[in-house]
Scaffold this motif. Structure first.
Motif, PDB file in Angstrom:
ATOM      1  N   THR A  19       0.829  -1.209   0.000  1.00 39.40           N
ATOM      2  CA  THR A  19       0.000   0.000   0.000  1.00 39.40           C
ATOM      3  C   THR A  19       0.862   1.257   0.000  1.00 39.40           C
ATOM      4  O   THR A  19       0.573   2.220  -0.728  1.00 39.40           O
ATOM      5  N   ALA A  20       1.941   1.248   0.797  1.00 39.36           N
ATOM      6  CA  ALA A  20       2.846   2.399   0.826  1.00 39.36           C
ATOM      7  C   ALA A  20       3.485   2.619  -0.544  1.00 39.36           C
ATOM      8  O   ALA A  20       3.617   3.767  -1.008  1.00 39.36           O
ATOM      9  N   LEU A  21       3.862   1.544  -1.192  1.00 41.39           N
ATOM     10  CA  LEU A  21       4.469   1.663  -2.526  1.00 41.39           C
ATOM     11  C   LEU A  21       3.458   2.182  -3.549  1.00 41.39           C
ATOM     12  O   LEU A  21       3.797   2.988  -4.422  1.00 41.39           O
ATOM     13  N   ILE A  22       2.216   1.715  -3.445  1.00 39.94           N
ATOM     14  CA  ILE A  22       1.179   2.200  -4.361  1.00 39.94           C
ATOM     15  C   ILE A  22       0.987   3.705  -4.210  1.00 39.94           C
ATOM     16  O   ILE A  22       0.899   4.450  -5.200  1.00 39.94           O
ATOM     17  N   LEU A  23       0.926   4.182  -2.968  1.00 40.49           N
ATOM     18  CA  LEU A  23       0.758   5.624  -2.727  1.00 40.49           C
ATOM     19  C   LEU A  23       1.957   6.406  -3.257  1.00 40.49           C
ATOM     20  O   LEU A  23       1.796   7.508  -3.800  1.00 40.49           O
ATOM     21  N   ALA A  24       3.154   5.829  -3.119  1.00 35.11           N
ATOM     22  CA  ALA A  24       4.350   6.491  -3.648  1.00 35.11           C
ATOM     23  C   ALA A  24       4.287   6.577  -5.163  1.00 35.11           C
ATOM     24  O   ALA A  24       4.634   7.616  -5.758  1.00 35.11           O
ATOM     25  N   VAL A  25       3.848   5.501  -5.821  1.00 29.33           N
ATOM     26  CA  VAL A  25       3.728   5.506  -7.282  1.00 29.33           C
ATOM     27  C   VAL A  25       2.686   6.528  -7.731  1.00 29.33           C
ATOM     28  O   VAL A  25       2.888   7.250  -8.715  1.00 29.33           O
ATOM     29  N   ILE A  26       1.564   6.623  -7.009  1.00 27.15           N
ATOM     30  CA  ILE A  26       0.540   7.618  -7.344  1.00 27.15           C
ATOM     31  C   ILE A  26       1.127   9.026  -7.283  1.00 27.15           C
ATOM     32  O   ILE A  26       0.887   9.858  -8.172  1.00 27.15           O
ATOM     33  N   ALA A  27       1.919   9.308  -6.242  1.00 28.47           N
ATOM     34  CA  ALA A  27       2.524  10.637  -6.093  1.00 28.47           C
ATOM     35  C   ALA A  27       3.538  10.918  -7.199  1.00 28.47           C
ATOM     36  O   ALA A  27       3.565  12.022  -7.774  1.00 28.47           O
ATOM     37  N   ILE A  28       4.372   9.938  -7.518  1.00 32.90           N
ATOM     38  CA  ILE A  28       5.377  10.136  -8.571  1.00 32.90           C
ATOM     39  C   ILE A  28       4.702  10.333  -9.922  1.00 32.90           C
ATOM     40  O   ILE A  28       5.116  11.178 -10.730  1.00 32.90           O
ATOM     41  N   CYS A  29       3.638   9.564 -10.182  1.00 33.01           N
ATOM     42  CA  CYS A  29       2.914   9.719 -11.445  1.00 33.01           C
ATOM     43  C   CYS A  29       2.246  11.087 -11.543  1.00 33.01           C
ATOM     44  O   CYS A  29       2.136  11.655 -12.640  1.00 33.01           O
ATOM     45  N   ALA A  30       1.815  11.635 -10.415  1.00 33.30           N
ATOM     46  CA  ALA A  30       1.280  13.003 -10.429  1.00 33.30           C
ATOM     47  C   ALA A  30       2.368  13.991 -10.844  1.00 33.30           C
ATOM     48  O   ALA A  30       2.104  14.950 -11.585  1.00 33.30           O
ATOM     49  N   GLY A  31       3.593  13.754 -10.377  1.00 34.99           N
ATOM     50  CA  GLY A  31       4.716  14.584 -10.811  1.00 34.99           C
ATOM     51  C   GLY A  31       4.985  14.434 -12.292  1.00 34.99           C
ATOM     52  O   GLY A  31       5.261  15.426 -13.000  1.00 34.99           O
ATOM     53  N   LEU A  32       4.904  13.201 -12.807  1.00 42.97           N
ATOM     54  CA  LEU A  32       5.066  12.986 -14.248  1.00 42.97           C
ATOM     55  C   LEU A  32       3.959  13.684 -15.029  1.00 42.97           C
ATOM     56  O   LEU A  32       4.172  14.142 -16.157  1.00 42.97           O
ATOM     57  N   GLY A  33       2.776  13.779 -14.418  1.00 39.42           N
ATOM     58  CA  GLY A  33       1.680  14.492 -15.067  1.00 39.42           C
ATOM     59  C   GLY A  33       1.989  15.967 -15.255  1.00 39.42           C
ATOM     60  O   GLY A  33       1.627  16.566 -16.277  1.00 39.42           O
ATOM     61  N   LEU A  34       2.682  16.569 -14.275  1.00 42.43           N
ATOM     62  CA  LEU A  34       3.090  17.966 -14.417  1.00 42.43           C
ATOM     63  C   LEU A  34       4.095  18.127 -15.552  1.00 42.43           C
ATOM     64  O   LEU A  34       4.034  19.093 -16.324  1.00 42.43           O
ATOM     65  N   VAL A  35       5.006  17.167 -15.658  1.00 38.72           N
ATOM     66  CA  VAL A  35       5.976  17.193 -16.761  1.00 38.72           C
ATOM     67  C   VAL A  35       5.253  17.064 -18.095  1.00 38.72           C
ATOM     68  O   VAL A  35       5.564  17.766 -19.065  1.00 38.72           O
ATOM     69  N   LEU A  36       4.274  16.180 -18.157  1.00 40.09           N
ATOM     70  CA  LEU A  36       3.515  15.984 -19.392  1.00 40.09           C
ATOM     71  C   LEU A  36       2.762  17.247 -19.780  1.00 40.09           C
ATOM     72  O   LEU A  36       2.743  17.624 -20.966  1.00 40.09           O
ATOM     73  N   SER A  37       2.157  17.908 -18.812  1.00 43.19           N
ATOM     74  CA  SER A  37       1.418  19.133 -19.116  1.00 43.19           C
ATOM     75  C   SER A  37       2.358  20.225 -19.610  1.00 43.19           C
ATOM     76  O   SER A  37       2.021  20.993 -20.520  1.00 43.19           O
ATOM     77  N   TRP A  38       3.561  20.293 -19.037  1.00 46.27           N
ATOM     78  CA  TRP A  38       4.549  21.273 -19.486  1.00 46.27           C
ATOM     79  C   TRP A  38       5.026  20.972 -20.908  1.00 46.27           C
ATOM     80  O   TRP A  38       5.214  21.877 -21.725  1.00 46.27           O
TER      81      TRP A  38
END
Length: 358
Positions: free
Chosen positions: A276-295
């Motif tokens: 569960t901790a790893l899943i939450l970490a992946v969700i957070a990192i993917c949100a960061g990748l989403g910012l890169v994608l939007s840029w």
């Protein structure tokens, strides 16, 4: 020989009990808006009856192979001409971000694999973000522990689905817009067209994939063929009937659930905190990748977040429509990720399995 006729009623009764309880649980989970309710119901019910000693021994191979083919077609039909058009202009950053999501989730799986009772291969399949039903369906074939994979994949989908609306509103300022401003529904084909697509893709795609020694050919062969048909525009508006999809999901859930033992249940419970901790970490990192994608592409930050969320494509679709986001672009990136995950994951799983076996 005298005992032979008596076995049929017992076996038939076990299957009837499993089917009836799964149908009832599916209705209940669907009312609670649980994603892929039939798969989750099949998993839970099969686990309970297996632990109680009331379940069948196993799901026949022909049934699991057929279920994989149905799920492959369902995923393949998500790829449509508008999907290709949406990613064509910005294909390089979208592909790189999709690969980044794949690497992040698989790295989390390798970390999960350090736990006792969990192989690196099982951890990788459990944490891979994309096509949860497909990965559960092929995990045993690839050498993973499908019991752990199924539970962790469902935890991932549940966490993503539960947090997405909150993060969209709180983190990105999403607001509800009138549903009428969303994209118009496209044409729909008769139900029997979906049946023909499943039969054709299953009969043709599975043997070709197996002849080419493609890992998880029963799923990937029909998936690739269905995607090609959909992208070509030959099966516009085709979809697999819901009843057939639910039957396939239930079979995949049964496949994993019937193998549960008390020892396996203890192992799953022990790995869930780290998973569960790893899943939450992946969700957070993917949100960061989403910012890169939007840029990189000009998407809004909300669209970038929805496009890179690791799972829950139907929840993404609902959130995108209700918030007035560019649904086509968001779903296009999500579909590309799912297809990429399911195409690459079996190959990497085979490689990891060989490396860890040495």
């Amino acid at each position: 020989m005298a005992d032979q006729p008596a076995r049929w009623p017992v076996a038939g009764g076990r299957w009837a009990l499993l089917a009836l309880l799964t149908a009832a649980a599916t209705v209940g989970f669907a009312a609670l808006a649980v994603p892929s309710a039939a798969l989750f119901a099949g998993l839970v019910v099969a686990t309970v009856v297996a632990l109680a000693g009331l379940g069948p021994t196993a799901v026949p191979r022909w049934a699991t192979g057929s279920a994989q083919a149905v799920i492959g077609v369902v995923i393949g039909l998500l790829a449509r001409p508008e999907t290709l058009a949406a990613v064509a202009a910005e294909w390089l950053p979208i592909l790189l971000i999709s690969v980044g999501t794949l690497l992040v989730s698989m790295a989390a799986g390798l970390v999960m694999g350090v736990q006792r009772g969990v192989s690196p291969l099982t951890g990788m399949l459990a944490q891979t973000a994309g096509g949860a039903s497909g990965l559960v369906a092929i995990s045993a074939e690839l050498g993973g522990d499908e019991r752990i994979v199924s539970v962790v994949q469902y935890v991932r989908v549940g966490l993503v689905t539960a947090t997405m609306p909150v993060v969209a509103v709180v983190g990105y300022g999403a607001t509800h817009v009138d549903a009428g401003s969303g994209p118009a529904a496209g044409p729909t084909a008769p139900w029997w067209v979906g049946i023909l697509v499943v039969l054709g893709c299953g009969v043709v795609g599975t043997p070709i994939a197996r002849a080419l020694h493609v890992p998880a050919g029963a799923l990937l062969g029909p998936m690739v063929l269905a995607a090609a048909l959909s992208m070509s525009g030959l099966v516009v508006g085709a979809s697999v009937p819901n009843l057939l999809v639910d039957l396939a999901y239930a079979a995949i859930g049964w496949q994993a659930g019937l193998k549960f033992t008390r020892r396996a249940l203890v192992t799953v419970a022990r790995v869930l905190p780290l998973a569960t901790a790893l899943i939450l970490a992946v969700i957070a990192i993917c949100a960061g990748l989403g910012l890169v994608l939007s840029w990189a592409t000009g998407m809004t930050s909300l669209e970038g977040y929805l496009a890179t969320t690791p799972g829950g494509v139907y929840a993404v679709l609902a959130t995108a429509i209700s918030s007035g986001a560019d649904v086509t672009s968001v779903v296009a990136v999500q579909v590309l990720r799912v297809l990429l995950m399911l195409l690459v994951a079996p190959l990497l799983a085979r490689f990891v399995g060989r490396r860890t076996a040495q």
